[in-house]
Design an enzyme around this catalytic site. Structure first.
Site, PDB file in Angstrom:
ATOM      1  N   GLY A  95      57.225 -24.703  -4.264  1.00  0.00           N
ATOM      2  CA  GLY A  95      55.804 -25.028  -4.175  1.00  0.00           C
ATOM      3  C   GLY A  95      55.457 -26.234  -5.008  1.00  0.00           C
ATOM      4  O   GLY A  95      54.883 -27.201  -4.519  1.00  0.00           O
ATOM      5  N   ASP A  96      55.817 -26.210  -6.314  1.00  0.00           N
ATOM      6  CA  ASP A  96      55.515 -27.343  -7.188  1.00  0.00           C
ATOM      7  C   ASP A  96      56.753 -27.739  -7.977  1.00  0.00           C
ATOM      8  O   ASP A  96      56.665 -28.138  -9.127  1.00  0.00           O
ATOM      9  CB  ASP A  96      54.348 -26.992  -8.120  1.00  0.00           C
ATOM     10  CG  ASP A  96      54.627 -25.752  -8.960  1.00  0.00           C
ATOM     11  OD1 ASP A  96      55.652 -25.081  -8.692  1.00  0.00           O
ATOM     12  OD2 ASP A  96      53.848 -25.448  -9.879  1.00  0.00           O
ATOM     13  N   GLU A  97      57.912 -27.588  -7.347  1.00  0.00           N
ATOM     14  CA  GLU A  97      59.186 -27.934  -7.993  1.00  0.00           C
ATOM     15  C   GLU A  97      59.846 -29.058  -7.223  1.00  0.00           C
ATOM     16  O   GLU A  97      59.855 -29.050  -5.986  1.00  0.00           O
ATOM     17  CB  GLU A  97      60.141 -26.742  -7.943  1.00  0.00           C
ATOM     18  CG  GLU A  97      60.056 -25.801  -9.123  1.00  0.00           C
ATOM     19  CD  GLU A  97      61.073 -24.688  -8.943  1.00  0.00           C
ATOM     20  OE1 GLU A  97      62.273 -24.987  -9.031  1.00  0.00           O
ATOM     21  OE2 GLU A  97      60.650 -23.555  -8.670  1.00  0.00           O
TER      22      GLU A  97
END
Lengths: 196, 348
Positions: free
Chosen positions: B240-242
């Site tokens: 997701g936010d990596e």
């Protein structure tokens, strides 16, 4: 050319000569794929190259091959839906022959972008007909010859059907001589039974 | 006036589904197809309304009521099974009393043909019933062909998505692509650096401003990462936010430290979303492959994870390079564990 026509050729070759033959022909024609989609349109050149390649792979002349395609379309279990649609043309073989004038319109009613050449039936004497297949789809006369032969069997009629000539504008003429309308029992056709 | 039996004969050929009624409402003659629907029951002599139930007009039980139907229009069905439905029209016979009722299967023609084994000969030649049946079959066959094409296209779409190397939201590479590059680089024995980057405070943006704002932030940080890397480096969104950044033939620690610092500074600049301002940062872990061979992509990812974990623990918005001591301190713990250990403070 419409995918339905290409797909018909594909089914005919696969069911009659095997998938291997079909793959060889598509390679030889340089199609780059082996499966036609019935509901898409294809370039006319692809169909032309395919028919030429098939003639070479099968070692057959085009007219004879296309007549067999016509017979296949009416008589093979896989194409029962098409036989039924043709049988809607009439109760007897003569009715069916007369319904051929409407065949291109009927085809378009089912699939709006399917263009078939104009067909015109003429009755010359009792039991003697000719069917003129208009230009636009080279080889269509040969396919129709096969269809007419197989439909005569389907109705149980005894008839001789010969392809006569192609006129200068590419129209083809088929001569039909009806010997006996009720020669054999023919195949059943129930209005209410849908195909498959 | 034509004699009644002659009238019935003529009507039988024109309208095979008709019935002639006398003034009392009894059937005096039934068309051949109508009679065929009830082979064991002679219709002449029966009361029409005993054979059929009217749906329109409703509650009519007299001949007078039948004839008074507005426009002569009738909707009716057999009282006994099979309860074939009909559209009908009643026309009074002038002078003599009685009426003609003509029936049609209407839209229920498909069921009627099947239930009663009807043939073309049972319909008037001008009746469009056969054409309707033809059309239903032809359209069903065409629809079936279209449906199978749609199914194949859908299958091809899913297969293509599974084989895709691109993250559709950001246009960056995806996990598959990153794994592919890592395998290739470790196999080829080229030196490279692997940066594992995890956004800080991203969840707060998503929670307070919504997913559209979150998507906007992801697209913005993607552009920053592309700007700070060379065209032959790999930037992939792997969660997701990596993100994973792979720097080909670059293992210079000072330079990588600079790049990480610029990335974090870029991320920390306020991001406008409509009238709102989004603020995020990032924690970065960096691992190295010296190109001597023997590096396994999974080991490398683990080392980058450990460095990221160390960065998170040191406070957010930092970068850490992997050191062997990290492996001894926190065996087998990745950024998920790090996040759990250090819950993100909500930004006001």
């Amino acid at each position: 050319m419409h995918g339905l026509i290409n797909r018909a050729i594909q089914s005919f070759v696969c069911d009659t000569y095997g998938a291997d033959c079909w793959r060889r022909a598509t390679r030889r024609a340089g199609l780059g794929f082996t499966q036609f989609e019935a509901m898409l349109n294809y370039d006319d050149g692809q169909s032309r190259r395919l028919l030429a390649a098939l003639g070479e792979v099968l070692g057959r002349d085009r007219a004879g091959m296309l007549e067999d395609l016509g017979t296949y379309l009416v008589s093979h279990p896989r194409t029962e839906a098409l036989r039924r649609l043709l049988r809607f043309g009439g109760v007897t073989y003569v009715d069916f022959l007369h319904s051929l004038d409407d065949l291109p319109d009927r085809a378009r009613l089912a699939v709006a972008d399917l263009q078939l050449p104009a067909l015109e039936l003429r009755e010359h004497a009792s039991g003697r007909f000719s069917l003129a297949c208009g230009p636009g789809l080279p080889g269509f006369g040969s396919v129709m010859t096969g269809i007419l032969r197989a439909m005569a069997d389907d109705y149980g009629a005894l008839a001789t059907i010969e392809r006569e000539r192609a006129s200068a504008d590419g129209a083809e003429v088929i001569a039909i001589t009806l010997v006996e309308t009720a020669f054999a029992a023919g195949r059943r056709f129930d209005l209410g039974a849908s195909a498959r | 006036m034509m004699a009644r039996e002659h009238l019935g004969e003529v009507l039988g050929r024109l309208c095979p589904l008709h019935a002639l009624l006398d003034e009392a409402g009894h059937v005096t003659h039934a068309g051949p197809t109508l009679q065929k629907l009830r082979p064991d029951l002679a219709m002449p002599g029966r009361r029409f309304l005993e054979l059929f139930e009217l749906a329109r007009p409703r509650a009519v039980d007299t001949m007078a009521g039948l004839v008074a139907a507005p426009g002569g229009l009738l909707r009716l069905r057999f009282r006994d099974a099979p309860r074939t439905a009909f559209k009908g029209q009643i026309v009074p016979l002038p002078g003599e009393g009685g009426a003609i009722v003509n029936l049609s299967f209407g839209i229920s023609v498909l069921d009627a043909v099947r239930d009663h084994a009807l043939t073309s000969a049972d319909f008037s030649p001008t009746d469009l019933a056969i054409e309707l049946l033809y059309l239903v079959e032809a359209k069903t066959a065409a629809m079936e062909a279209s449906r199978s094409l749609n199914l194949r296209l859908q299958g091809a779409k899913i297969a293509a998505e599974e084989q895709a190397f691109t993250d559709t939201l950001t246009g960056l590479k995806n996990r598959r692509a990153a794994d592919h590059v890592l395998r290739r680089l470790t196999g080829a024995g080229h030196p490279f650096a692997l940066m594992h980057l995890d956004l800080d405070f991203f969840k707060a943006v998503n929670d307070s401003l919504g997913h559209a704002a979150g998507d906007h932030v992801l697209q913005r940080v993607a552009r920053i990462m592309l700007a700070e890397t060379r065209s032959y480096d790999t930037v992939a969104r792997v969660g997701g936010d990596e993100f994973l950044l792979i720097f080909h033939r670059l293992t210079d620690r000072a330079r990588l430290g600079e790049i990480a610092k610029r990335l974090i500074a870029g991320f920390e600049a306020p991001i406008a979303y409509g009238t709102q301002i989004c603020r995020v940062s990032a924690s970065i872990g960096i691992a190295f492959s010296d190109g001597q061979g023997g590096d396994d992509p999974a080991d490398l990812l683990h080392r980058a994870d450990l460095a990221l974990y160390a960065a998170k623990r040191a406070g957010r918005g930092r970068a850490r390079m992997f050191e062997p001591a990290m492996a001894r301190r926190e065996p087998g713990k990745g950024p998920a564990a790090a996040r759990a250990a250090c819950p993100e403070p909500r930004r006001q």
